[in-house]
Enzyme design. Structure first.
Site, PDB file in Angstrom:
ATOM      1  N   TYR A  75       7.625  -8.681  -6.333  1.00 17.93           N
ATOM      2  CA  TYR A  75       7.273  -7.528  -5.514  1.00 17.93           C
ATOM      3  C   TYR A  75       5.807  -7.644  -5.104  1.00 17.93           C
ATOM      4  CZ  TYR A  75       6.244  -2.656  -4.270  1.00 17.93           C
ATOM      5  OH  TYR A  75       5.844  -1.520  -3.614  1.00 17.93           O
ATOM      6  N   ASP A 130      -5.342   2.957  -2.562  1.00 14.23           N
ATOM      7  CA  ASP A 130      -4.050   2.826  -1.894  1.00 14.23           C
ATOM      8  C   ASP A 130      -3.795   4.050  -1.025  1.00 14.23           C
ATOM      9  OD1 ASP A 130      -1.467   2.079  -1.184  1.00 14.23           O
ATOM     10  OD2 ASP A 130      -0.582   2.889  -3.033  1.00 14.23           O
ATOM     11  N   ASP A 175       5.586  -3.864   0.107  1.00 15.39           N
ATOM     12  CA  ASP A 175       5.332  -2.462   0.416  1.00 15.39           C
ATOM     13  C   ASP A 175       4.764  -2.380   1.831  1.00 15.39           C
ATOM     14  OD1 ASP A 175       4.365   0.115   0.626  1.00 15.39           O
ATOM     15  OD2 ASP A 175       3.101   0.031  -1.152  1.00 15.39           O
ATOM     16  N   ASP A 206       4.172   0.530   3.419  1.00 12.63           N
ATOM     17  CA  ASP A 206       3.612   1.868   3.605  1.00 12.63           C
ATOM     18  C   ASP A 206       4.498   2.719   4.519  1.00 12.63           C
ATOM     19  OD1 ASP A 206       1.552   1.389   1.862  1.00 12.63           O
ATOM     20  OD2 ASP A 206       0.060   0.966   3.390  1.00 12.63           O
ATOM     21  N   HIS A 219       9.870  -2.029   1.997  1.00 13.52           N
ATOM     22  CA  HIS A 219      10.213  -0.602   1.969  1.00 13.52           C
ATOM     23  C   HIS A 219       9.218   0.172   2.825  1.00 13.52           C
ATOM     24  CE1 HIS A 219       7.074   0.572  -0.985  1.00 13.52           C
ATOM     25  NE2 HIS A 219       7.459  -0.440  -1.736  1.00 13.52           N
ATOM     26  N   GLU A 258       8.115   4.244   3.783  1.00 15.66           N
ATOM     27  CA  GLU A 258       8.175   5.569   3.159  1.00 15.66           C
ATOM     28  C   GLU A 258       8.084   6.693   4.178  1.00 15.66           C
ATOM     29  OE1 GLU A 258       3.611   5.977   1.606  1.00 15.66           O
ATOM     30  OE2 GLU A 258       4.766   4.204   1.061  1.00 15.66           O
ATOM     31  N   CYS A 295      -1.028   7.411  -2.915  1.00 13.88           N
ATOM     32  CA  CYS A 295      -0.204   6.788  -3.938  1.00 13.88           C
ATOM     33  C   CYS A 295       0.966   7.706  -4.250  1.00 13.88           C
ATOM     34  CB  CYS A 295      -1.039   6.527  -5.197  1.00 13.88           C
ATOM     35  SG  CYS A 295      -0.053   6.070  -6.637  1.00 13.88           S
ATOM     36  N   ARG A 352      12.053   4.466   1.418  1.00  7.80           N
ATOM     37  CA  ARG A 352      11.450   5.171   0.281  1.00  7.80           C
ATOM     38  C   ARG A 352      11.254   6.630   0.655  1.00  7.80           C
ATOM     39  NH1 ARG A 352       5.369   4.050  -2.204  1.00  7.80           N
ATOM     40  NH2 ARG A 352       4.774   6.248  -2.130  1.00  7.80           N
ATOM     41  N   GLU A 361      10.905   7.790  -4.919  1.00  9.51           N
ATOM     42  CA  GLU A 361       9.618   7.697  -5.595  1.00  9.51           C
ATOM     43  C   GLU A 361       9.348   8.913  -6.478  1.00  9.51           C
ATOM     44  OE1 GLU A 361       7.543   6.057  -6.988  1.00  9.51           O
ATOM     45  OE2 GLU A 361       5.944   5.441  -5.609  1.00  9.51           O
ATOM     46  N   ASN A 364      10.846   2.580  -9.483  1.00 11.05           N
ATOM     47  CA  ASN A 364       9.441   2.196  -9.659  1.00 11.05           C
ATOM     48  C   ASN A 364       8.974   2.594 -11.053  1.00 11.05           C
ATOM     49  OD1 ASN A 364       6.727   1.654  -9.480  1.00 11.05           O
ATOM     50  ND2 ASN A 364       6.286   3.224  -7.946  1.00 11.05           N
TER      51      ASN A 364
END
Length: 283
Positions: free
Chosen positions: A39, A54, A81, A83, A108, A110, A118, A153, A183, A205
């Protein structure tokens, strides 16, 4: 077999662990130990490469470049990731094409509003369901590799409630998402109940010091999760060790007492498949 097809094959057979890495050298360590996939942590790239939090500060170009180094350094599939997809639907379409070209097996995206936070911090906000479903549809339509895995996500648990999180996930599946990443679920029961409601592969996660209870890979696999990420664990361990070493070096002025804690030159060369006696390094 392509890495994206290999990822789908692994997920179809059962659950897989994906340690998170911020760079290609650590990805090689993941592969060398015997993990089936890796990952690429968005937080890890931001923290370790740019020295920033982040909160969506890396651009698509930077993420594709850094994640591409990682994907090309190993033979196992890598998920990254992405975002919020770096913008609206059109930006998401370009994101998928750039990540595919960089060698990633999946990503992924989100449903947070930008600037993101985060996933385990308070104060997040999320976009309307319709906006996120349009992003997912754009992602699916843009991919050239039908095996490239698009994972939706949702951060709704921290903003709305558990039932709305399930509702959002079902809408994202209808829009074409291959897998769902809920998440910051807050208990073992929530992880279990979410899995009972959703009929596509799920990603869990297991980040430390967050809102989710730390469950074992075995527990999550028994609930039905097919991908379990440990996004910052290796980086946190290495950063802690580095901090302790630097304090000791500042105090003593020598690294001699730390030699047994270090990766040797030979171990590094072995990790990099490098023979210094050979005429050329072919990679």
């Amino acid at each position: 077999m392509s890495k994206s097809k290999r990822l789908r094959e692994l997920v179809a057979k059962g659950a897989i662990m994906l340690p998170g890495v911020p760079n290609a050298a650590m990805a090689r360590q993941v592969e060398r130990v015997g993990f089936d996939a890796v990952y690429v942590s968005g937080a890890g790239m931001a923290n370790s490469t740019a020295g920033v939090p982040d909160i969506g500060l890396l651009t698509l170009t930077e993420v594709a470049h850094l994640a591409g180094y990682i994907a090309r350094a190993v033979n196992i599939p890598a998920i990254v990731d992405a975002d919020t997809g770096f913008g609206g639907s059109e930006n998401v379409a370009r994101t998928i094409r750039e990540l595919e070209a960089a060698g990633l097996a999946g990503c992924h995206i989100e449903d947070q509003e930008f600037p993101k936070r985060c996933g385990h911090l308070s104060g997040k906000s999320i976009v309307d369901v319709e906006e996120m479903t349009e992003k997912i549809k754009a992602a699916v339509a843009a991919r050239r590799d039908p095996d490239f895995m698009i994972i939706a996500r949702t951060d709704a648990r921290a903003v709305e409630d558990f039932d709305r999180t399930v509702d959002r996930a079902q809408r994202y599946i209808e829009a074409g998402a291959d897998a769902i990443f809920p998440e910051a679920l807050q208990s073992a029961e929530e992880f279990r109940d979410f899995a009972n409601e959703i009929g596509v592969p799920l990603l869990a996660n297991m980040t430390e010091f967050g809102k989710s209870q730390l469950l074992s890979f075995t527990e999550l696999a028994e609930f039905g999760y097919r991908m379990v990420i440990f996004p910052q664990s290796a980086l946190r361990v290495s950063m802690k060790a580095t901090d302790e070493f630097l304090r000791a070096l500042k105090k003593s002025g020598t690294q001699k007492e730390w030699l047994d804690e270090m990766q040797t030159r030979e171990e590094l060369y072995k990790l990099l498949d490098y023979d210094p006696t050979a005429e050329k390094w072919l990679g």
